[in-house]
Design an enzyme around this catalytic site. Structure first.
Site, PDB file in Angstrom:
ATOM      1  N   SER A 271       0.838  -1.205   0.000  1.00 12.07           N
ATOM      2  CA  SER A 271       0.000   0.000   0.000  1.00 12.07           C
ATOM      3  C   SER A 271       0.878   1.262   0.000  1.00 12.07           C
ATOM      4  CB  SER A 271      -0.896  -0.015   1.244  1.00 12.07           C
ATOM      5  OG  SER A 271      -0.083  -0.031   2.400  1.00 12.07           O
TER       6      SER A 271
ATOM      7  N   CYS B  64      -3.937  -4.583  -7.683  1.00 10.00           N
ATOM      8  CA  CYS B  64      -3.468  -3.199  -7.841  1.00 10.00           C
ATOM      9  C   CYS B  64      -3.780  -2.699  -9.247  1.00 10.00           C
ATOM     10  CB  CYS B  64      -1.984  -3.100  -7.583  1.00 10.00           C
ATOM     11  SG  CYS B  64      -1.031  -4.005  -8.783  1.00 10.00           S
TER      12      CYS B  64
HETATM   13  P1  NAD Z   1       0.490  -3.610   2.960  1.00 11.85           P
HETATM   14  O1  NAD Z   1       1.156  -2.335   2.588  1.00 11.85           O
HETATM   15  O2  NAD Z   1      -0.368  -3.635   4.166  1.00 11.85           O
HETATM   16  O3  NAD Z   1       1.613  -4.749   3.203  1.00 11.85           O
HETATM   17  C1  NAD Z   1       2.641  -4.971   2.268  1.00 11.85           C
HETATM   18  C2  NAD Z   1       3.830  -5.574   3.006  1.00 11.85           C
HETATM   19  O4  NAD Z   1       4.309  -4.644   3.974  1.00 11.85           O
HETATM   20  C3  NAD Z   1       3.495  -6.849   3.760  1.00 11.85           C
HETATM   21  O5  NAD Z   1       4.559  -7.756   3.650  1.00 11.85           O
HETATM   22  C4  NAD Z   1       3.301  -6.372   5.193  1.00 11.85           C
HETATM   23  O6  NAD Z   1       3.613  -7.360   6.148  1.00 11.85           O
HETATM   24  C5  NAD Z   1       4.245  -5.197   5.298  1.00 11.85           C
HETATM   25  N1  NAD Z   1       3.742  -4.140   6.190  1.00 11.85           N
HETATM   26  C6  NAD Z   1       2.454  -3.852   6.489  1.00 11.85           C
HETATM   27  N2  NAD Z   1       2.381  -2.789   7.315  1.00 11.85           N
HETATM   28  C7  NAD Z   1       3.656  -2.383   7.530  1.00 11.85           C
HETATM   29  C8  NAD Z   1       4.235  -1.334   8.303  1.00 11.85           C
HETATM   30  N3  NAD Z   1       3.488  -0.487   8.990  1.00 11.85           N
HETATM   31  N4  NAD Z   1       5.581  -1.199   8.311  1.00 11.85           N
HETATM   32  C9  NAD Z   1       6.363  -2.039   7.609  1.00 11.85           C
HETATM   33  N5  NAD Z   1       5.849  -3.075   6.857  1.00 11.85           N
HETATM   34  C10 NAD Z   1       4.525  -3.242   6.829  1.00 11.85           C
HETATM   35  O7  NAD Z   1      -0.297  -4.115   1.674  1.00 11.85           O
HETATM   36  P2  NAD Z   1      -1.312  -5.339   1.559  1.00 11.85           P
HETATM   37  O8  NAD Z   1      -2.567  -4.986   2.260  1.00 11.85           O
HETATM   38  O9  NAD Z   1      -0.635  -6.601   1.891  1.00 11.85           O
HETATM   39  O10 NAD Z   1      -1.553  -5.358  -0.032  1.00 11.85           O
HETATM   40  C11 NAD Z   1      -2.487  -4.543  -0.672  1.00 11.85           C
HETATM   41  C12 NAD Z   1      -1.865  -3.257  -1.149  1.00 11.85           C
HETATM   42  O11 NAD Z   1      -0.780  -3.530  -2.032  1.00 11.85           O
HETATM   43  C13 NAD Z   1      -2.832  -2.398  -1.949  1.00 11.85           C
HETATM   44  O12 NAD Z   1      -2.635  -1.059  -1.595  1.00 11.85           O
HETATM   45  C14 NAD Z   1      -2.411  -2.638  -3.394  1.00 11.85           C
HETATM   46  O13 NAD Z   1      -2.736  -1.607  -4.293  1.00 11.85           O
HETATM   47  C15 NAD Z   1      -0.940  -2.773  -3.235  1.00 11.85           C
HETATM   48  N6  NAD Z   1      -0.347  -3.466  -4.365  1.00 11.85           N
HETATM   49  C16 NAD Z   1       0.368  -2.716  -5.254  1.00 11.85           C
HETATM   50  C17 NAD Z   1       0.906  -3.326  -6.362  1.00 11.85           C
HETATM   51  C18 NAD Z   1       1.695  -2.536  -7.360  1.00 11.85           C
HETATM   52  O14 NAD Z   1       2.304  -3.156  -8.208  1.00 11.85           O
HETATM   53  N7  NAD Z   1       1.703  -1.214  -7.305  1.00 11.85           N
HETATM   54  C19 NAD Z   1       0.732  -4.702  -6.559  1.00 11.85           C
HETATM   55  C20 NAD Z   1       0.000  -5.426  -5.625  1.00 11.85           C
HETATM   56  C21 NAD Z   1      -0.528  -4.792  -4.514  1.00 11.85           C
END
Ligand code: NAD
Length: 502
Positions: free
Chosen positions: A238, A293
């Site tokens: 995200s 995404c």
């Molecule tokens: P997220 O940001 O919550 O988590 C992503 C990763 O970061 C995970 O491994 C998680 O454990 C870690 N994480 C979570 N919170 C954190 C924090 N506070 N500090 C450090 N690390 C942390 O995302 P999600 O909910 O797993 O996935 C969905 C999101 O990913 C959506 O926003 C989607 O749009 C995005 N996404 C983007 C793409 C792209 O190519 N731009 C592709 C797939 C998903």
């Protein structure tokens, strides 16, 4: 209950496997995380949550393996990657089943995810051509110049829940093909697919320590970002976390690419094939329950297109079969967690008060016999205001917003005013309008009569603005640049000595 441990130096590490000496009690950070089957709402698995100790062990294993791996021949690395490709190909169904069990998407969709990941493994198999250097001879008298690219060292990859296999496969095959070693931190919501990927890599001959996995949450992530032996970080998730990762890793001098969230707009002009546009909108908005995404989350309907398109979307959406991902009849599965499902439902609940017409409301949907699953039916919001919560935020669920625009120019302005810039598309029969859109729109990926323009493996993937931080995109040639650094050698040799010339 199933247990998922870390994977370090070619074997399970921590928790029940006991390799870290914790004797099955817990991961070294002392906690386990729950993994839920989204279709039943039941906790099926416990995953070890890594802390500083696991991160230190994984990075040390990757650092140890680096010396041997970076000097292995390209031919050796390529042979291993070819074997890996064959093993993955044979285990597509198993990988897809793990994805469905923890992420919830339907099996056909999970198979598609594996196929897109395999594309990048295939790209890595042919990396020799991309790693070729450049040579200029005789730039000055007896002086030649050679440019080469060399690996960086230990790379960290951090991936989100929504593509439990594919996004790791965007990263580590290219990173290790370039001669680096890798530590992967998958989403703890869906950790099992990454373990099978690592086991198959070991079976293919990837040496111990070249590919490691640490599970966990921000504790593990921050320890990885701060670790002095980590050279670079690839992140997908995200936007707020992407921004954090970018800043924190860069603060200690690491190379970073951090892909964030999205709000992808699909502009529909009145001259478009509206049946095709409605079909595209439904598959791109509701496929994978909107947890992509690249999902279309906003349709910008221009002029007369809106009144003609909305009923077509309603009709087509009514035929989407929602159910558990392991039922071949299902076309859309549940959302990943109960908390996420409730957040998505809140956007629909608040939409009318902020001016939207709630044309379809999916909040009451459930599946008989699976009432504890994280179900949400299809929601369609029309005449959504661009200052409303449903428009401004990434919802990441089966909710499609329709925004009305008077003209092409207003539609492009709406897309470009969004802070997100992942992807956009235009549906039209007018080649001139399509061409103008390609040049004017501020997103990193653009579709013309294609709703989700996910680039093939030999191009590259990435957004603009708040959808990506750092200037390297994923896969394609840009991955070679991200996972290597340039070196330019200028050499002068005197004319060949007479004796040696014989
Ligand atoms: P997220 O940001 O919550 O988590 C992503 C990763 O970061 C995970 O491994 C998680 O454990 C870690 N994480 C979570 N919170 C954190 C924090 N506070 N500090 C450090 N690390 C942390 O995302 P999600 O909910 O797993 O996935 C969905 C999101 O990913 C959506 O926003 C989607 O749009 C995005 N996404 C983007 C793409 C792209 O190519 N731009 C592709 C797939 C998903």
């Amino acid at each position: 209950m199933k247990t998922v441990t870390h994977w370090i130096a070619g074997k399970p590490f921590g928790g029940a496997a006991g390799a870290s000496g914790t004797g099955g009690a817990a991961g070294a950070s002392g906690t386990w995380g729950p993994v839920t089957d989204p279709a039943t709402g039941e906790v099926t698995t416990r995953v070890a949550m890594g802390g500083a100790d696991e991160v230190a062990a994984a990075v040390a294993a990757a650092k140890d393996a680096y010396a041997g791996w970076r000097t292995s021949s390209l031919a050796q690395r390529t042979a291993i990657l070819f074997r890996y490709r064959e093993l993955l190909d044979a285990r597509r169904d198993d990988l897809a089943a793990l994805i469905t069990a923890e992420q919830g998407k339907v099996h056909a969709d999970a198979l598609g995810e594996v196929a897109r990941g395999l594309e990048i493994v295939e790209l890595a198999c042919g990396l020799g051509a991309a790693l070729k250097g450049e040579t200029s001879t005789e730039v000055s008298s007896l002086v030649d110049v050679v440019s080469v690219r060399q690996p960086l060292g230990v790379i960290v990859g951090i991936s989100p829940f929504n593509f439990p296999a594919m996004i790791g496969m965007w990263m580590f095959p290219m990173a290790i093909a370039c001669g680096n070693t890798f530590v992967h931190k998958p989403s703890s919501k869906a950790p099992s697919a990454s373990m099978l990927l690592a086991e198959l890599a070991a079976e293919a001959g990837v040496p111990d320590g070249v590919l490691n996995i640490v599970h966990g949450d921000e504790v593990a992530v921050n320890a990885l970002l701060d670790h002095p032996d980590v050279a670079a970080v690839s992140f997908v998730g995200s936007t707020p976390v992407a921004r954090h990762v970018y800043r924190r890793a860069a603060a200690t001098g690491k190379r970073v690419q951090a892909l964030g969230g999205a709000k992808n707009h699909m502009v529909v002009l009145p001259d478009a094939d509206l049946d095709a546009a409605a079909e595209a909108a439904v598959t791109a908005a509701y496929g994978s329950a909107g947890q992509r995404c690249m999902a279309v989350s906003v349709v910008v309907a221009v002029g007369a297109a809106g009144d003609a398109l909305v009923p077509r979307i309603v009709e087509r959406a009514g035929r989407v079969r929602i159910g558990p991902g392991d039922d071949p009849a299902s076309e859309m599965g549940p959302l990943v967690t109960r908390a996420h499902r409730d957040d998505v439902a809140d956007y629909v609940a608040g939409a009318a008060a902020q001016g939207a017409d709630v044309v379809l409301d999916g909040r009451d949907f459930t599946v008989e016999g699976l009432e504890n699953g994280h179900w949400m039916g299809i929601s369609l919001l029309d005449r959504v205001r661009t200052d409303s919560d449903a428009y401004r935020n990434e919802i990441f669920g089966p909710v499609l917003c329709v925004v009305r625009a008077e003209s092409y120019a207003e539609a492009v302005r709406i897309v470009n005013d969004s802070p997100f810039g992942n992807a956009s598309s235009i549906f039209t029969r007018d080649g001139g309008a399509a061409r103008r859109f390609q040049l004017e729109v501020e997103t990193g990926m653009v579709g013309v009569n294609v709703p989700m323009p996910v680039p093939v493996g030999y191009h590259s993937f990435g957004g603009w603005k708040d959808s990506a931080f750092g200037d390297h995109r994923m896969y394609g040639g840009e991955a070679v640049h991200f996972y290597t650094r340039g070196k330019v050698i200028t050499s002068r040799w005197p004319e060949q000595a007479e004796a040696a010339a014989g």
